[in-house]
Design a protein around this motif. Structure first.
Motif, PDB file in Angstrom:
ATOM      1  N   ASP A 137      -4.972 -67.326  47.736  1.00  0.00           N
ATOM      2  CA  ASP A 137      -4.189 -66.258  47.099  1.00  0.00           C
ATOM      3  C   ASP A 137      -2.698 -66.581  47.122  1.00  0.00           C
ATOM      4  OD1 ASP A 137      -6.469 -64.812  46.540  1.00  0.00           O
ATOM      5  OD2 ASP A 137      -6.265 -63.467  48.264  1.00  0.00           O
ATOM      6  N   ASP A 138      -2.214 -67.173  48.219  1.00  0.00           N
ATOM      7  CA  ASP A 138      -0.796 -67.537  48.309  1.00  0.00           C
ATOM      8  C   ASP A 138      -0.435 -68.627  47.297  1.00  0.00           C
ATOM      9  OD1 ASP A 138      -0.294 -65.690  50.302  1.00  0.00           O
ATOM     10  OD2 ASP A 138      -0.467 -67.151  51.938  1.00  0.00           O
ATOM     11  N   GLN A 139      -1.323 -69.588  47.105  1.00  0.00           N
ATOM     12  CA  GLN A 139      -1.075 -70.648  46.128  1.00  0.00           C
ATOM     13  C   GLN A 139      -1.076 -70.087  44.709  1.00  0.00           C
ATOM     14  OE1 GLN A 139      -4.325 -73.143  47.365  1.00  0.00           O
ATOM     15  NE2 GLN A 139      -2.948 -74.603  48.385  1.00  0.00           N
ATOM     16  N   LEU A 140      -1.991 -69.189  44.440  1.00  0.00           N
ATOM     17  CA  LEU A 140      -2.048 -68.561  43.122  1.00  0.00           C
ATOM     18  C   LEU A 140      -0.779 -67.750  42.871  1.00  0.00           C
ATOM     19  CD1 LEU A 140      -3.456 -67.876  40.502  1.00  0.00           C
ATOM     20  CD2 LEU A 140      -4.702 -66.082  41.717  1.00  0.00           C
ATOM     21  N   GLN A 141      -0.333 -67.021  43.863  1.00  0.00           N
ATOM     22  CA  GLN A 141       0.899 -66.245  43.727  1.00  0.00           C
ATOM     23  C   GLN A 141       2.087 -67.174  43.466  1.00  0.00           C
ATOM     24  OE1 GLN A 141       1.011 -63.138  43.335  1.00  0.00           O
ATOM     25  NE2 GLN A 141       3.105 -62.526  43.690  1.00  0.00           N
ATOM     26  N   ALA A 142       2.130 -68.308  44.153  1.00  0.00           N
ATOM     27  CA  ALA A 142       3.210 -69.275  43.942  1.00  0.00           C
ATOM     28  C   ALA A 142       3.178 -69.820  42.514  1.00  0.00           C
ATOM     29  CB  ALA A 142       3.099 -70.410  44.953  1.00  0.00           C
ATOM     30  N   LEU A 143       1.988 -70.107  41.997  1.00  0.00           N
ATOM     31  CA  LEU A 143       1.850 -70.587  40.624  1.00  0.00           C
ATOM     32  C   LEU A 143       2.351 -69.539  39.635  1.00  0.00           C
ATOM     33  CD1 LEU A 143       0.826 -72.728  38.608  1.00  0.00           C
ATOM     34  CD2 LEU A 143      -1.412 -71.608  38.737  1.00  0.00           C
ATOM     35  N   LYS A 144       1.993 -68.292  39.869  1.00  0.00           N
ATOM     36  CA  LYS A 144       2.448 -67.211  38.985  1.00  0.00           C
ATOM     37  C   LYS A 144       3.964 -67.077  39.014  1.00  0.00           C
ATOM     38  CE  LYS A 144      -1.624 -64.211  39.356  1.00  0.00           C
ATOM     39  NZ  LYS A 144      -2.054 -62.888  39.854  1.00  0.00           N
ATOM     40  N   ILE A 145       4.536 -67.125  40.204  1.00  0.00           N
ATOM     41  CA  ILE A 145       5.996 -67.014  40.325  1.00  0.00           C
ATOM     42  C   ILE A 145       6.677 -68.163  39.604  1.00  0.00           C
ATOM     43  CG2 ILE A 145       7.928 -67.126  41.954  1.00  0.00           C
ATOM     44  CD1 ILE A 145       6.074 -65.556  43.925  1.00  0.00           C
ATOM     45  N   ALA A 146       6.202 -69.384  39.834  1.00  0.00           N
ATOM     46  CA  ALA A 146       6.792 -70.548  39.174  1.00  0.00           C
ATOM     47  C   ALA A 146       6.700 -70.421  37.655  1.00  0.00           C
ATOM     48  CB  ALA A 146       6.102 -71.822  39.653  1.00  0.00           C
ATOM     49  N   PHE A 147       5.574 -69.916  37.171  1.00  0.00           N
ATOM     50  CA  PHE A 147       5.391 -69.756  35.730  1.00  0.00           C
ATOM     51  C   PHE A 147       6.418 -68.786  35.144  1.00  0.00           C
ATOM     52  CE2 PHE A 147       3.285 -67.831  32.008  1.00  0.00           C
ATOM     53  CZ  PHE A 147       3.169 -68.970  31.235  1.00  0.00           C
TER      54      PHE A 147
END
Length: 69
Positions: free
Chosen positions: A3-13
């Motif tokens: 979930d933390d990695q997915l959140q990081a991907l969303k933020i970067a996007f």
């Protein structure tokens, strides 16, 4: 993916430029590479069942216009 990695991907996007903003004038000869990078991230989000067009509103709801429907 956690979930933390997915959140990081969303933020970067959310910090990536929108494809419509990427032009040769703004980014020089690298504009095609940048468009490919944007599409790669969009595809990864779609594979995870996430609509890339909704990510910005999820990450920054205060900057997202209210829906009228």
């Amino acid at each position: 993916m956690t979930d933390d990695q997915l959140q990081a991907l969303k933020i970067a996007f959310t910090y990536m430029p929108q494809a419509i903003e990427v032009t040769r004038y703004e980014y020089g000869d690298r504009y095609t590479v940048i468009l490919e990078h944007i599409e790669t991230v969009r595809a990864a989000l779609l594979e995870l069942g996430i609509d890339p067009d909704e990510v910005g509103g999820e990450i920054n709801p205060e900057l997202s216009p209210n829906s009228s429907y």
